[in-house]
Design a protein around this motif. Structure first.
Motif, mmCIF file in Angstrom:
data_model
loop_
_atom_site.group_PDB
_atom_site.id
_atom_site.type_symbol
_atom_site.label_atom_id
_atom_site.label_comp_id
_atom_site.label_asym_id
_atom_site.label_seq_id
_atom_site.Cartn_x
_atom_site.Cartn_y
_atom_site.Cartn_z
ATOM 1 N N ASP A 160 0.828 -1.200 0.000
ATOM 2 C CA ASP A 160 0.000 0.000 0.000
ATOM 3 C C ASP A 160 0.869 1.258 0.000
ATOM 4 O OD1 ASP A 160 -1.981 1.894 0.287
ATOM 5 O OD2 ASP A 160 -2.934 0.948 2.017
ATOM 6 N N PRO A 161 0.703 2.146 -0.995
ATOM 7 C CA PRO A 161 1.484 3.381 -1.025
ATOM 8 C C PRO A 161 1.020 4.437 -0.034
ATOM 9 C CG PRO A 161 -0.016 3.304 -2.891
ATOM 10 C CD PRO A 161 -0.133 1.981 -2.196
ATOM 11 N N TRP A 162 -0.029 4.164 0.729
ATOM 12 C CA TRP A 162 -0.587 5.139 1.666
ATOM 13 C C TRP A 162 0.419 5.579 2.728
ATOM 14 C CZ3 TRP A 162 -4.566 8.237 1.582
ATOM 15 C CH2 TRP A 162 -5.052 8.796 2.760
ATOM 16 N N ARG A 163 1.461 4.797 2.926
ATOM 17 C CA ARG A 163 2.398 5.073 4.016
ATOM 18 C C ARG A 163 3.137 6.403 3.835
ATOM 19 N NH1 ARG A 163 6.071 0.402 6.812
ATOM 20 N NH2 ARG A 163 6.745 1.609 8.622
ATOM 21 N N ALA A 164 3.276 6.883 2.602
ATOM 22 C CA ALA A 164 3.950 8.159 2.334
ATOM 23 C C ALA A 164 3.330 8.789 1.098
ATOM 24 C CB ALA A 164 5.445 7.938 2.137
ATOM 25 N N ILE A 230 -15.247 13.445 -4.560
ATOM 26 C CA ILE A 230 -14.060 13.729 -5.347
ATOM 27 C C ILE A 230 -12.844 13.376 -4.482
ATOM 28 C CG2 ILE A 230 -15.156 15.477 -6.788
ATOM 29 C CD1 ILE A 230 -13.888 17.632 -5.041
ATOM 30 N N PRO A 231 -11.706 13.037 -5.087
ATOM 31 C CA PRO A 231 -10.570 12.528 -4.305
ATOM 32 C C PRO A 231 -10.094 13.465 -3.209
ATOM 33 C CG PRO A 231 -10.202 12.194 -6.664
ATOM 34 C CD PRO A 231 -11.434 13.021 -6.542
ATOM 35 N N TRP A 236 -7.141 11.707 -0.879
ATOM 36 C CA TRP A 236 -6.690 10.594 -1.701
ATOM 37 C C TRP A 236 -5.675 11.017 -2.759
ATOM 38 C CZ3 TRP A 236 -10.991 6.416 -2.448
ATOM 39 C CH2 TRP A 236 -10.416 5.143 -2.386
ATOM 40 N N LEU A 237 -5.369 12.321 -2.837
ATOM 41 C CA LEU A 237 -4.330 12.762 -3.751
ATOM 42 C C LEU A 237 -2.954 12.289 -3.293
ATOM 43 C CD1 LEU A 237 -6.720 14.641 -4.570
ATOM 44 C CD2 LEU A 237 -5.027 16.452 -4.926
ATOM 45 N N ARG A 238 -2.838 11.918 -2.023
ATOM 46 C CA ARG A 238 -1.520 11.556 -1.485
ATOM 47 C C ARG A 238 -1.015 10.207 -2.009
ATOM 48 N NH1 ARG A 238 -0.534 8.700 3.160
ATOM 49 N NH2 ARG A 238 0.735 10.357 4.044
#
Length: 361
Positions: A160-164, A230-231, A236-238
């Motif tokens: 998951d890329p959510w970490r950074a 919307i993102p 969610w742009l991160r």
């Protein structure tokens, strides 16, 4: 009484409730094990789609929000399919193994996403197949990569890329104290025929994963989004949007809101009064005084934080206000923890133009 075999072998484990199991009788203990990277979660009800063909990455790049045309074998990414007005339609977790691009999506998305992509192929060299009958998904916050399938020599592990904040992305939440630093989540694609063998590993239920996801402020399409989302509203742009890539459907709205405007709603985490011993449900109303300002999207009992929830509320709500949640069985106070701030957006800092006819002194 039905004598049919469980939908998933994990549903036959002692104490299992649900299929895939929501828990195995000890949700908080399962959370701790999952957070420590010592357990896996059966997500075999989710879908696995496969794209093959030489044009697969450049084609998907042209349609969705993330820059993935140069995705390397073994790399993970997340991308969003938006409608022409920038609203969320699909969230796609993807990885490539050099031969196939694997799309991991929640089951309710699979048919509609596959059908839409199939219509958009035109004359390009790309084929789409649903491989969910052959492959299943296992979630974990630890390293169980050895169980991954590798049909083309590359283990199918989506990290998951959510970490950074990813390259080309943007974070609205304050950097200090962002809980994603502890979010080491991954999804492992396994051969469905090996699920029975994997029940030997320590298992946690989906409720444990949900609690940790909420605590990490991690949005999920099937819970946090509706037909207006919307993102920007979910930060969610991160992880899933590249702000300087080429044109794609919905890009104009993404750029306009980010550079010139503000998202009309914002995601918050709520710390709930747990004295009633109940949790709100998806869609329960969130009030500021007598005014309804939003709705609960996800809620869980966290092993350290207690009862928590994600909610989408109007941007104008005072971040310091103590809100009230109206659940079916109780009314509870809710303290906000800001994820998307009230001033999110308007990053271009374009000076305001004078009105026509205005007098200048």
């Amino acid at each position: 009484m039905s004598t049919e075999a469980p939908v998933t072998p994990f549903a036959a484990l002692p104490g299992a409730v649900g299929a895939p199991p929501q828990h195995y009788g000890a949700p908080l203990r399962e959370q701790k094990a999952l957070a420590a990277g010592e357990a896996i979660v059966d997500l075999s009800d989710r879908a696995v789609l496969a794209l093959t063909g030489d044009d697969r990455l450049s084609w998907l790049d042209s349609l969705t929000s993330q820059s993935i045309a140069r995705l390397q074998p073994g790399e993970s990414a997340e991308t969003l399919l938006l409608d022409p007005t920038g609203r969320l339609e699909h969230a796609i977790r993807l990885l490539d193994d050099g031969v196939t691009t694997w799309l991991l999506v929640d089951a309710p998305q699979a048919d509609a996403l596959r059908a839409w992509l199939d219509r958009m192929r035109f004359m390009l060299r790309v084929e789409i197949a649903d491989r969910s009958s052959e492959y299943a998904t296992i979630g974990s916050l630890g390293s169980f990569d050895e169980i991954a399938a590798a049909p083309n020599g590359v283990p199918l592990v989506w990290v998951d890329p959510w970490r950074a904040v990813v390259r080309g992305g943007h974070q609205y939440a304050a950097e200090a104290g962002h809980p994603s630093a502890d979010w080491s989540y991954r999804e492992i694609v396994v051969a469905r025929e090996t699920l029975a063998e994997l029940t030997r590993l320590p298992a946690a239920g989906t409720l444990a994963l949900e609690a940790l996801r909420i605590a990490a402020w991690r949005p999920r399409l099937v819970t946090e989004a509706d037909d207006r989302t919307i993102p920007h509203e979910l930060d969610w742009l991160r992880s899933a949007v590249h702000l300087s890539k080429g044109c794609y459907r919905g890009q104009e709205t993404v750029a306009k809101v980010h550079n010139l405007g503000h998202p009309p709603r914002r995601l918050v985490m709520l710390h709930l009064d747990g004295s009633e011993g109940v949790l709100p449900a998806h869609g329960d109303a969130v009030l500021d005084g007598e005014r309804e300002v939003g709705a609960i999207t996800s809620a869980a009992l966290h092993y350290e934080l207690g009862p928590i929830a994600l909610a989408v509320i109007k941007r104008s709500v005072d971040p310091a206000a103590t809100l009230v949640v109206h659940a079916a069985e109780a009314t509870m106070a809710a303290a906000q923890e800001t994820i998307v701030p009230t001033d999110a957006g308007a990053e271009a800092n374009v000076p305001r133009l004078p009105r026509l006819g205005a007098v200048h002194r």
